[in-house]
Design an enzyme around this catalytic site. Structure first.
Site, PDB file in Angstrom:
ATOM      1  CG  LEU A 199      -7.289  -9.695  13.313  1.00 41.51           C
ATOM      2  CD1 LEU A 199      -8.413 -10.369  14.062  1.00 41.51           C
ATOM      3  CD2 LEU A 199      -7.190 -10.270  11.905  1.00 41.51           C
ATOM      4  CE1 TYR A 230       3.512  -1.510   7.840  1.00 43.98           C
ATOM      5  CE2 TYR A 230       4.237   0.787   7.799  1.00 43.98           C
ATOM      6  CZ  TYR A 230       3.393  -0.215   7.346  1.00 43.98           C
ATOM      7  OH  TYR A 230       2.455   0.066   6.391  1.00 43.98           O
ATOM      8  CD  GLU A 256      -1.661   3.329  13.034  1.00 43.17           C
ATOM      9  OE1 GLU A 256      -2.887   3.355  13.195  1.00 43.17           O
ATOM     10  OE2 GLU A 256      -0.958   2.370  13.383  1.00 43.17           O
ATOM     11  CB  SER A 265      -7.489  -3.474  17.201  1.00 45.22           C
ATOM     12  OG  SER A 265      -6.135  -3.370  17.574  1.00 45.22           O
ATOM     13  CB  SER A 266      -4.382   0.742  15.542  1.00 43.81           C
ATOM     14  OG  SER A 266      -3.886   0.118  14.394  1.00 43.81           O
ATOM     15  CG  ASP A 316      -4.501  -1.671   8.118  1.00 44.85           C
ATOM     16  OD1 ASP A 316      -4.444  -2.447   7.145  1.00 44.85           O
ATOM     17  OD2 ASP A 316      -3.621  -1.613   8.988  1.00 44.85           O
ATOM     18  CG  ASP A 371      -0.528  -0.132   2.534  1.00 41.17           C
ATOM     19  OD1 ASP A 371       0.691  -0.383   2.715  1.00 41.17           O
ATOM     20  OD2 ASP A 371      -1.336   0.017   3.482  1.00 41.17           O
TER      21      ASP A 371
HETATM   22  C1  GLA Z   1      -0.118  -2.672   8.474  1.00 41.93           C
HETATM   23  C2  GLA Z   1      -0.304  -1.271   7.920  1.00 41.93           C
HETATM   24  C3  GLA Z   1      -0.870  -1.288   6.501  1.00 41.93           C
HETATM   25  C4  GLA Z   1      -0.084  -2.230   5.599  1.00 41.93           C
HETATM   26  C5  GLA Z   1       0.149  -3.573   6.285  1.00 41.93           C
HETATM   27  C6  GLA Z   1       1.068  -4.461   5.506  1.00 41.93           C
HETATM   28  O1  GLA Z   1      -1.360  -3.306   8.656  1.00 41.93           O
HETATM   29  O2  GLA Z   1      -1.163  -0.531   8.757  1.00 41.93           O
HETATM   30  O3  GLA Z   1      -0.904   0.004   5.976  1.00 41.93           O
HETATM   31  O4  GLA Z   1       1.106  -1.655   5.175  1.00 41.93           O
HETATM   32  O5  GLA Z   1       0.684  -3.443   7.590  1.00 41.93           O
HETATM   33  O6  GLA Z   1       0.491  -4.808   4.288  1.00 41.93           O
END
Ligand code: GLA
Length: 384
Positions: free
Chosen positions: A122, A219, A157, A124-125, A169, A35
């Site tokens: 999943l 990340y 976020e 939740s945030s 998400d 993304d």
């Molecule tokens: C987390 C991030 C998303 C995406 C995924 C990995 O969920 O919030 O934006 O990058 O990791 O696909």
């Protein structure tokens, strides 16, 4: 019912009637870490949700109560600092983005709860952020679209929490539809809905039990590595504006020209993008076996090239592979813990769960939690 409990708690706490909102967690069928590279993702909203009972209070103070954490927190709208408690920050972050965008907000009283497991991948945030963004838009009559609310929530976020996540998400939560996954193009945020008609198949999530603590820092490192790769590729080919523009075949030509780690990251992104689009069409054409193979391939890429898996997730995928009736399995979400997503033939569903719990326990010592989820609608006001 969670929403009824919240209603009761709210009335007992604040002695008035609230409005109730909900926002779902999400699964991602395929398209991981694409993304923020302007690529494709294929998520869906699920029937595990954050619920919120809220009412404006005519002051400039926001009073929060979480029944999940059994704790309270209050802040002044003009004083938006980190709470030091975790969960309130997602809410303060949303308020902060709305204020920075020039919106006028009234203080509010609220009770928040739900059944989206935390640290399970999943999201939740995002469910929490989008639930508040949606509710504050409604109670303050701000007139923002779902798209605007997704951006506000993502920015909360990125800026307040400090995780440089993409938009998947928040989009999945706000635009989810019952029994449909969205193939979202993260370049222009256009999406196509795909019916997920799994009559003979079930989606099973298996929680590794590892809370993704590394996730936030690693990340951001992955994101930086992609940016570094992009800037080097751009120097060699100015037509490349994002990793989305590079096919996996083209990537192979750059192997010797990039640092090996950066190369692996970029190759994974290029391959995953292609997998996400073709997997969506596999599903539409009921090519389940081909769809499942792409889930396994996605996991291999996440494990070896993107390096965001962990031993427990790898074990779950290996065990799934050996199970009867398995179509495909892979780690899901940001990585370093959380759940695997498994597509299993319905007739082997019970056996699959029994075996994977038993075999995981033999090796890892714990019985993994299993969630059966169904694909549900997006963020909404609940009328009880
Ligand atoms: C987390 C991030 C998303 C995406 C995924 C990995 O969920 O919030 O934006 O990058 O990791 O696909």
């Amino acid at each position: 019912m969670i929403e009824k409990d919240l209603l009761y708690e709210f009335s007992t706490f604040y002695k008035k009637e609230p409005r109730i909102f909900s926002s779902p967690g999400r699964i991602n069928l395929i398209g991981e870490h694409t993304d923020y590279n302007e690529g494709f993702v294929f998520p869906a909203a699920i029937d595990k949700k954050i619920y919120l009972a809220i009412s404006p209070n005519g002051s400039s103070k926001c009073n929060l109560y979480s029944n999940t954490f059994a704790s309270t927190f209050s802040f002044e709208i003009s004083k938006r600092e980190k709470s030091g408690m975790g969960w309130p920050d997602y809410i303060i972050g949303v308020v902060d983005e709305l204020i920075k965008a020039g919106h006028q907000l009234e203080g509010f009283d609220c009770v928040v709860g739900g059944d989206v497991p935390t640290g399970a991948g999943l999201s939740s945030s995002a469910a929490l952020e989008t639930c508040f963004a949606f509710a504050l838009n409604e109670i303050n009559k701000l007139g923002l679209s779902r798209h605007d609310l997704a951006i506000i929530s993502r920015d909360a976020e990125n800026n307040f929490i400090g995780v440089k996540c993409g938009i998947m998400d928040q989009y999945a939560a706000l635009f989810g539809k019952k029994d449909e996954a969205l193939l979202l193009d993260c370049r222009n945020l256009e999406f196509e809905n795909f019916k997920v008609d799994f009559e003979d198949y079930r989606i099973v999530l298996v929680n590794s039990g590892v809370k993704h603590q590394l996730a936030n820092s690693e990340y951001n490192v992955r994101r930086e590595q992609c940016e570094k790769g992009l800037s080097q590729l751009k120097k060699m080919n100015p037509e490349i504006n994002s990793l989305r523009d590079v096919s996996s075949n083209l990537m192979l030509m750059y192997e010797k020209k990039l640092d090996p780690v950066i190369y692996k990251r970029c190759l994974y992104v290029a391959e995953e993008n292609e997998r996400a689009v073709s997997a969506a069409f596999d599903l539409a054409n009921e090519r389940f076996s081909s769809f499942g193979q792409k889930l396994f391939a996605s996991h291999e890429g996440l494990k070896n090239d993107y390096e965001v898996s962990c031993q427990e997730l790898d074990l779950l995928v290996e065990l799934a592979k050996e199970s009867k009736g398995i179509v495909g399995a892979r780690m899901m979400g940001g990585g370093f813990g959380g759940c695997t997503i498994n597509v299993v033939e319905s007739r082997y569903h019970d056996q699959f769960i029994k075996d994977i719990q038993k075999n995981f326990k033999k090796i890892a010592g714990t019985i993994p939690l299993v969630y059966n989820v169904s694909i549900s609608g997006g963020t909404m006001e609940e009328f009880i």
